[in-house]
Scaffold this motif. Sequence first.
Motif, short mmCIF file in Angstrom:
data_model
loop_
_atom_site.label_atom_id
_atom_site.label_comp_id
_atom_site.label_asym_id
_atom_site.label_seq_id
_atom_site.Cartn_x
_atom_site.Cartn_y
_atom_site.Cartn_z
N THR A 191 8.08 10.16 2.05
CA THR A 191 7.42 10.92 3.68
C THR A 191 6.09 11.30 3.51
N ALA A 192 5.52 11.87 4.50
CA ALA A 192 4.17 12.58 4.67
C ALA A 192 4.27 13.57 3.80
N GLU A 193 5.10 14.25 3.13
CA GLU A 193 5.41 15.41 2.28
C GLU A 193 5.18 14.99 1.00
N ASP A 194 5.48 13.64 0.67
CA ASP A 194 5.21 13.39 -0.85
C ASP A 194 3.96 12.94 -1.12
N ALA A 251 0.78 -1.48 -0.07
CA ALA A 251 0.03 -0.04 -0.10
C ALA A 251 0.70 1.25 -0.16
N ASN A 252 1.93 1.17 0.80
CA ASN A 252 2.90 2.29 0.71
C ASN A 252 4.44 1.92 0.80
N PRO A 253 4.78 1.53 -0.51
CA PRO A 253 6.13 0.97 -0.58
C PRO A 253 7.10 2.28 -0.37
N ASN A 254 8.25 1.94 0.47
CA ASN A 254 9.27 2.66 0.82
C ASN A 254 8.84 4.15 1.42
N HIS A 255 7.58 3.99 2.08
CA HIS A 255 7.18 5.03 2.94
C HIS A 255 7.74 4.99 4.62
#
Length: 340
Positions: free
Chosen positions: A248-251, A123-127
């Motif tokens: 990150t959350a900024e992306d 769902a969130n790769p490399n996050h």
Amino acid sequence: MTVLDTARAERGSDFARLSRRIAQAGLLDKRPGYYAARIGLVSALFAGGWAVFAAVGDTWWQMPVAVLLAVAFAQVTLLAHDLAHGQISRSRRTSRIAGLLVGNLAVGLSYGWWMDKHTRHHANPNHEDHDPDVSPEVLIWSERQAAAARGVARIVGRWQAFLFFPLLTLEGVNLKVSSFRALRRPSLKNRRTEGLLLGAHVLAYLGAVFLVLPPGKALVFLAVHQACYGVYLGCTFAPNHKGMPVLTAEDELDFLRRQVLTSRNVRGGHLITTALGGLNYQIEHHLFPSMPTANLRRAQPIVRDYCRSIGVDYAECGLFASWGQALRHLHEAGRPLRRS
């Protein structure tokens, strides 16, 4: 949510248009013949490895057999991976039962725990905040994580690029320990069944080894087997995302870019595809996780050409180059710790 459901939800998006092309090419259709052959070959390798172990008996020549069984265990684990994604059967119940037998009983890996962990990764790769595969428990994956590192991660992080492969020798044991620890979580479904199957695996595994080998040889055999198993799995999964952008959350990226920009394909022929269980087509797998492994190769030119047409970077390189990129990324991420 299935791939087609996602496409409908994002109708008109870049991913929706790609998804329609893939579906029209029939690449989401199941491949029962392929999986029947693959399951037969992997089962023969697994059973044959144990047969050789029993036939060789009390001798140090069992160490090459330990390597052979490590390969068999890894291939069984890759089958469990395909089951978890629904690539083999459309029935969730069938996939779950087969996954418990293949994962818990055959190799001692909790199917339910691993499926939950791997689903969050997809769902969130490399996050940094949401992908458990880049959690800074031992290794760190960004300078931001390095700044906040404590304990083991802070110590290992300084020279983690050099310690990466030695640490992989412990991955097989780590997966088993994590599987048993997961049994304490109320959120884990079928905990009783999972626990019984994991216990049965440990008893059968250790019982077979200590029945055939004296304690000294048995312990060395176990060490070689688990070390090679861990390295094999690490070398299968590490080339796919390590060294790619860490989010990150900024992306704020849409589904297609989130999957493609954090993944890397590994070039190679049928040998690489067999060894990596088809995960060398990581970009296609992340975009269409329920696609049978055998169809990923056919989907690649469609996905690659489409990404180029919309200006999205599509990363692919050789196996050794992928490891090199991963190690350079780890070394760079640990730079703040070496300065401190």
